[in-house]
Design an enzyme around this catalytic site. Structure first.
Site, short mmCIF file in Angstrom:
data_model
loop_
_atom_site.label_atom_id
_atom_site.label_comp_id
_atom_site.label_asym_id
_atom_site.label_seq_id
_atom_site.Cartn_x
_atom_site.Cartn_y
_atom_site.Cartn_z
N GLU A 1 3.98 4.48 52.91
CA GLU A 1 3.28 3.24 53.21
C GLU A 1 4.26 2.14 53.62
O GLU A 1 3.99 1.36 54.54
CB GLU A 1 2.47 2.79 51.99
CG GLU A 1 1.24 3.65 51.75
CD GLU A 1 0.53 3.33 50.45
OE1 GLU A 1 -0.69 3.55 50.38
OE2 GLU A 1 1.19 2.89 49.49
N LYS B 1 2.26 -1.69 45.23
CA LYS B 1 1.55 -0.58 45.82
C LYS B 1 2.10 0.72 45.24
O LYS B 1 3.16 0.74 44.65
CB LYS B 1 1.70 -0.57 47.35
CG LYS B 1 0.90 -1.69 48.03
CD LYS B 1 1.04 -1.69 49.54
CE LYS B 1 0.75 -0.36 50.17
NZ LYS B 1 -0.59 0.19 49.83
N THR C 1 -3.32 4.38 52.38
CA THR C 1 -3.74 5.41 51.43
C THR C 1 -4.36 4.74 50.21
O THR C 1 -3.94 3.66 49.80
CB THR C 1 -2.53 6.27 51.02
OG1 THR C 1 -2.07 7.00 52.15
CG2 THR C 1 -2.91 7.26 49.91
N GLY D 1 -0.23 3.12 43.62
CA GLY D 1 -1.13 3.75 42.67
C GLY D 1 -1.58 5.13 43.14
O GLY D 1 -1.87 6.00 42.32
N ALA E 1 -3.91 -2.40 48.22
CA ALA E 1 -2.84 -2.82 47.32
C ALA E 1 -3.36 -2.74 45.90
O ALA E 1 -4.56 -2.84 45.65
CB ALA E 1 -2.37 -4.23 47.64
#
Length: 251
Positions: free
Chosen positions: A110, A101, A32, A103, A90
């Site tokens: 994830e 990770k 993502t 954000g 990342a």
């Protein structure tokens, strides 16, 4: 299909190099975020051009929607089982391939998907490569129940680790709380630097209201760093990463 020529060339280069690792019949995890979204577009191109037979699990509703709009069928992780490969972005990558990770607010899913994979490959631009984690705010997914108590416990843990001046801020979407795909809230820890990522990960994991944090330690197997000229640098855990040099090459 979106026009990739309008996308960041470094992210496109990293995405193409990662998607080149995909083989027919693979079971894939799709990450993502902005770089992962480009990767999904590149993957869709290959699927269409080569007729690849893949089984894919997505790490967010956003990735599911994008992939399915491009003709990639998404199944649940439980339907597929163990994955051959996960490709994800990342927010920070350090010399040991430890990551920050989250954000995009999807670090819980994830991490579940990455841990259910034989191999995790991270794609990024040079600006994501750092000598030490912490400049990017560390996302922590927390429960609604006892939210303020959890925030106080996190502050107490940060004080115990002597991390200096820190902020623990609730993530918002506009004026409303950010709510994850799992229905939880996010606290962003503004730390500046994380001297001992393993100690911080242990401290956060011990807090009952914390669902998951954005430290990915010892999970990434390979980082593919795309550059503005369309070339890539592949980093493994034995690589000697010079973050300043890579950043310069990305200009």
């Amino acid at each position: 299909m979106p026009d990739l020529s309008q996308s960041d060339p470094a992210k496109v280069a990293a995405s193409r190099a990662a998607v080149a690792l995909v083989r027919d019949g693979m079971k894939l995890g799709l990450g993502t975020g902005s770089t992962a979204a480009i990767m999904v577009q590149v993957l869709a191109e290959r699927v269409k051009a080569e007729g690849l037979n893949l089984r894919c699990a997505a790490t967010s509703k956003a990735t599911t929607d994008l992939a399915e709009s491009l003709g990639i069928k998404i199944e649940t992780l439980d339907e597929i089982g163990w994955l051959d490969l996960t490709i994800d972005g990342a927010d920070e990558v350090d010399p040991d391939l430890h990551l920050i990770k989250g954000g995009g607010g999807a670090h819980l899913r994830e991490k579940v998907v990455a841990m259910a994979s034989d191999r995790m490959v991270v794609i990024a631009d040079p600006g994501k490569v750092v000598d030490q984690l912490g400049a990017f705010p560390l996302p922590v997914e927390v429960l609604h129940f006892g939210f303020e108590t959890t925030r106080k416990l996190i502050r107490r843990a940060l004080d115990t680790l002597d991390l200096g001046q820190t902020e623990v801020l609730q993530r918002l979407k506009g004026s409303d709380p950010w709510v994850t795909d799992e229905g939880n809230l996010i606290l962003d820890l503004h730390l500046g630097v994380i001297p001992d990522a393993h100690a911080l990960a242990r401290a956060l994991a011990a807090i009952p209201g914390v669902v998951e944090h954005g430290l990915f330690l010892g999970i990434c197997d390979l980082a593919i760093i795309g550059k503005a000229d369309g070339t890539v640098v592949e980093l493994d855990r034995d690589a000697d990463i010079d973050a300043d040099r890579l950043a310069g090459e990305g200009d």
